[in-house]
Design a protein around this motif. Structure first.
Motif, PDB file in Angstrom:
ATOM      1  N   ILE A  39     -17.078   3.914  -0.618  1.00 22.91           N
ATOM      2  CA  ILE A  39     -16.656   5.309  -0.532  1.00 22.91           C
ATOM      3  C   ILE A  39     -15.364   5.378   0.277  1.00 22.91           C
ATOM      4  O   ILE A  39     -15.170   4.610   1.230  1.00 22.91           O
ATOM      5  N   THR A  40     -14.467   6.248  -0.134  1.00 24.39           N
ATOM      6  CA  THR A  40     -13.217   6.419   0.617  1.00 24.39           C
ATOM      7  C   THR A  40     -13.468   7.358   1.792  1.00 24.39           C
ATOM      8  O   THR A  40     -14.149   8.376   1.657  1.00 24.39           O
ATOM      9  N   LYS A  41     -12.912   7.002   2.933  1.00 22.21           N
ATOM     10  CA  LYS A  41     -13.131   7.788   4.142  1.00 22.21           C
ATOM     11  C   LYS A  41     -11.800   7.979   4.873  1.00 22.21           C
ATOM     12  O   LYS A  41     -11.044   7.023   5.060  1.00 22.21           O
ATOM     13  N   GLU A  42     -11.547   9.217   5.263  1.00 22.67           N
ATOM     14  CA  GLU A  42     -10.304   9.504   5.975  1.00 22.67           C
ATOM     15  C   GLU A  42     -10.384   8.990   7.409  1.00 22.67           C
ATOM     16  O   GLU A  42     -11.425   9.100   8.064  1.00 22.67           O
ATOM     17  N   VAL A  43      -9.274   8.425   7.888  1.00 17.83           N
ATOM     18  CA  VAL A  43      -9.205   7.936   9.266  1.00 17.83           C
ATOM     19  C   VAL A  43      -7.963   8.515   9.945  1.00 17.83           C
ATOM     20  O   VAL A  43      -6.989   8.891   9.293  1.00 17.83           O
ATOM     21  N   GLN A  44      -8.042   8.569  11.262  1.00 21.29           N
ATOM     22  CA  GLN A  44      -6.902   8.989  12.067  1.00 21.29           C
ATOM     23  C   GLN A  44      -6.243   7.735  12.637  1.00 21.29           C
ATOM     24  O   GLN A  44      -6.907   6.928  13.283  1.00 21.29           O
ATOM     25  N   THR A  45      -4.970   7.587  12.366  1.00 19.83           N
ATOM     26  CA  THR A  45      -4.265   6.378  12.797  1.00 19.83           C
ATOM     27  C   THR A  45      -3.298   6.672  13.939  1.00 19.83           C
ATOM     28  O   THR A  45      -2.836   7.799  14.111  1.00 19.83           O
ATOM     29  N   GLY A  92      -0.329  10.820   0.444  1.00 17.34           N
ATOM     30  CA  GLY A  92       0.439  11.882   1.084  1.00 17.34           C
ATOM     31  C   GLY A  92       0.444  11.670   2.586  1.00 17.34           C
ATOM     32  O   GLY A  92       0.787  10.604   3.080  1.00 17.34           O
ATOM     33  N   GLU A  93       0.013  12.689   3.330  1.00 19.70           N
ATOM     34  CA  GLU A  93      -0.074  12.588   4.781  1.00 19.70           C
ATOM     35  C   GLU A  93      -1.428  12.059   5.240  1.00 19.70           C
ATOM     36  O   GLU A  93      -1.644  11.850   6.437  1.00 19.70           O
ATOM     37  N   THR A  94      -2.330  11.841   4.294  1.00 15.91           N
ATOM     38  CA  THR A  94      -3.683  11.395   4.626  1.00 15.91           C
ATOM     39  C   THR A  94      -3.750   9.870   4.637  1.00 15.91           C
ATOM     40  O   THR A  94      -3.119   9.200   3.821  1.00 15.91           O
ATOM     41  N   ARG A  95      -4.536   9.320   5.581  1.00 19.89           N
ATOM     42  CA  ARG A  95      -4.777   7.884   5.654  1.00 19.89           C
ATOM     43  C   ARG A  95      -6.272   7.647   5.443  1.00 19.89           C
ATOM     44  O   ARG A  95      -7.106   8.299   6.071  1.00 19.89           O
ATOM     45  N   ASN A 122       0.837  -1.195   0.000  1.00 21.81           N
ATOM     46  CA  ASN A 122       0.000   0.000   0.000  1.00 21.81           C
ATOM     47  C   ASN A 122       0.871   1.244   0.000  1.00 21.81           C
ATOM     48  O   ASN A 122       0.998   1.945   0.992  1.00 21.81           O
ATOM     49  N   THR A 123       1.508   1.519  -1.142  1.00 17.54           N
ATOM     50  CA  THR A 123       2.337   2.707  -1.251  1.00 17.54           C
ATOM     51  C   THR A 123       1.461   3.920  -1.508  1.00 17.54           C
ATOM     52  O   THR A 123       0.270   3.812  -1.780  1.00 17.54           O
ATOM     53  N   ASP A 124       2.082   5.107  -1.441  1.00 21.15           N
ATOM     54  CA  ASP A 124       1.326   6.342  -1.629  1.00 21.15           C
ATOM     55  C   ASP A 124       0.717   6.405  -3.030  1.00 21.15           C
ATOM     56  O   ASP A 124       1.351   6.073  -4.028  1.00 21.15           O
ATOM     57  N   THR A 125      -0.521   6.840  -3.102  1.00 15.00           N
ATOM     58  CA  THR A 125      -1.185   7.102  -4.374  1.00 15.00           C
ATOM     59  C   THR A 125      -2.166   8.241  -4.159  1.00 15.00           C
ATOM     60  O   THR A 125      -2.558   8.530  -3.026  1.00 15.00           O
ATOM     61  N   GLU A 126      -2.565   8.900  -5.226  1.00 12.31           N
ATOM     62  CA  GLU A 126      -3.471  10.037  -5.094  1.00 12.31           C
ATOM     63  C   GLU A 126      -4.908   9.536  -4.971  1.00 12.31           C
ATOM     64  O   GLU A 126      -5.484   9.009  -5.916  1.00 12.31           O
TER      65      GLU A 126
END
Length: 375
Positions: free
Chosen positions: A339-345, A320-323, A27-31
């Motif tokens: 749907i893609t959803k931002e999470v705090q890890t 980027g800095e988003t998970r 799971n490398t960085d992607t836009e």
């Protein structure tokens, strides 16, 4: 909100994955954008081996990262030097040699050593005569036969000579000499330096024929049985630090070999330059033979456990800095919407990532999410 119907692309991706056999996609960085809708068919979901899941309760081990060196305890190190100047006549050991306590390490020829023995032997003989004269004058003064001045002079001469003899005696004892033999006139020209501890010769800084200056290091000894850890822990990471905690440590050159230790003590003052404290750790006796004094290492100090909500690392996408995670929003007869959803890890442990906002994540794509968003 963008909707992407990527059936063809998804099928091509699935074919490529299948052709790669057991190769794992990282799971490398992607836009990826938040709230991005993805639609696939149920057959695509099933044939690609995708899986749904949700955050689960897990016990994560809390730890402190540190680095430092393997060092010998103060009582397990010795620097060998001569108290007197002279020429090195013989070096009896080499780097890496094992030595026992009291073993001769090297021999020095020293005229200063010869003069010291001569002076001591002469002063010892003179001391006997001076003591006898002092005792005689003491008796005469007590009977008022001799003057008090003569008695005081005799006392002063005796005590001055006694101090000189005792000083020379102390130096000769430090040099490992037999005082009785020297006082009888047995003068040696060779000064032997002995090992004060048992251990190994770690460093040799002189050679035969070289001039040995007082206090100049000739060699260093290390007792491998007294090796310990000396670690640096930054101020911001020292919470929970206490004696008795387990330490896993390893060399950066060989991360597969893990050694085990335990926190023994730590400094109570923070270094103003590094903003770190020093932690001393013990090493299991069976592992000390594999280590070298001065060896650089990295370590993990385990401070305890805490309960967290976590998802497999594969479920977390990086942009980027988003998970982000991919969450199923509908499950119709023929298609599935995500749907893609931002999470705090938070922290990571054994292939799982802590989720700080697990609410609403009951149907997370925990397998196959990375390939789903790739175009």
């Amino acid at each position: 909100m963008n909707t992407r119907y990527n059936y063809l692309i998804f099928l091509l991706t699935a074919i490529l994955i299948a052709s790669c056999g057991s190769e794992k996609t990282e799971n490398t960085d992607t836009e990826i954008t938040t709230n991005e809708v993805i639609t696939i068919s149920k057959s695509q979901f099933e044939s690609s081996g995708m899986e749904l899941g949700k955050p689960v309760k897990m016990n994560f081990t809390e730890s402190i990262r540190a680095n430092g060196n393997v060092v010998a305890a103060p009582s397990g190190m010795a620097q060998i030097s001569s108290l007197l100047a002279g020429k090195i006549k013989r070096i009896a050991v080499n780097v890496g040699d094992q030595v026992s306590k009291g073993q001769i390490l090297c021999t020095i020829e020293s005229t200063e050593f010869i003069r010291l023995q001569q002076d001591f032997a002469e002063a010892t003989g003179m001391l006997k005569a001076s003591r006898a004269e002092f005792e005689r004058q003491k008796l005469l003064a007590g009977d008022n036969i001799a003057s008090q001045k003569i008695f005081l002079n005799a006392e002063s001469d005796y005590k001055s000579l006694l101090a000189k003899v005792e000083g020379q005696k102390a130096i000769l004892l430090l040099l490992g000499q037999n005082i009785e033999k020297v006082s009888q006139g047995a003068i040696q020209s060779d000064l032997n330096l002995f090992a004060p501890i048992a251990g190994y010769v770690a460093n040799l800084q002189a050679e035969t024929g070289a001039f040995a200056e007082p206090q100049k290091i000739i060699m260093e000894l290390v007792d491998l049985n007294q090796l310990q850890l000396k670690l640096s822990v930054f101020e911001r990471e020292m919470t929970g630090l206490k004696p008795g905690l387990k330490i896993n440590f390893y060399s950066p050159n060989n991360t597969d070999e893990i050694f085990i230790g335990q926190v023994v003590a730590f400094s109570r003052a923070i270094d103003p330059e590094t903003k770190a404290i020093t932690v001393i750790g013990s090493i299991q006796q069976s592992e000390k033979a594999k280590l070298i004094s001065g060896m650089y290492l990295e370590a993990e100090i385990f401070t305890g456990e805490r309960e967290v909500m976590a998802l497999p690392d594969e479920a977390i996408l990086k942009s980027g800095e988003t998970r982000l995670v991919i969450v199923r929003t509908s499950n119709d007869a023929n298609e599935m919407k995500f749907i893609t959803k931002e999470v705090q890890t938070g922290s990571n442990s054994n292939g799982f990532t802590e989720i700080l906002n697990p609410e609403g994540l009951d149907n997370v794509l925990i397998k196959g999410g990375f390939n789903l968003v790739m175009e």
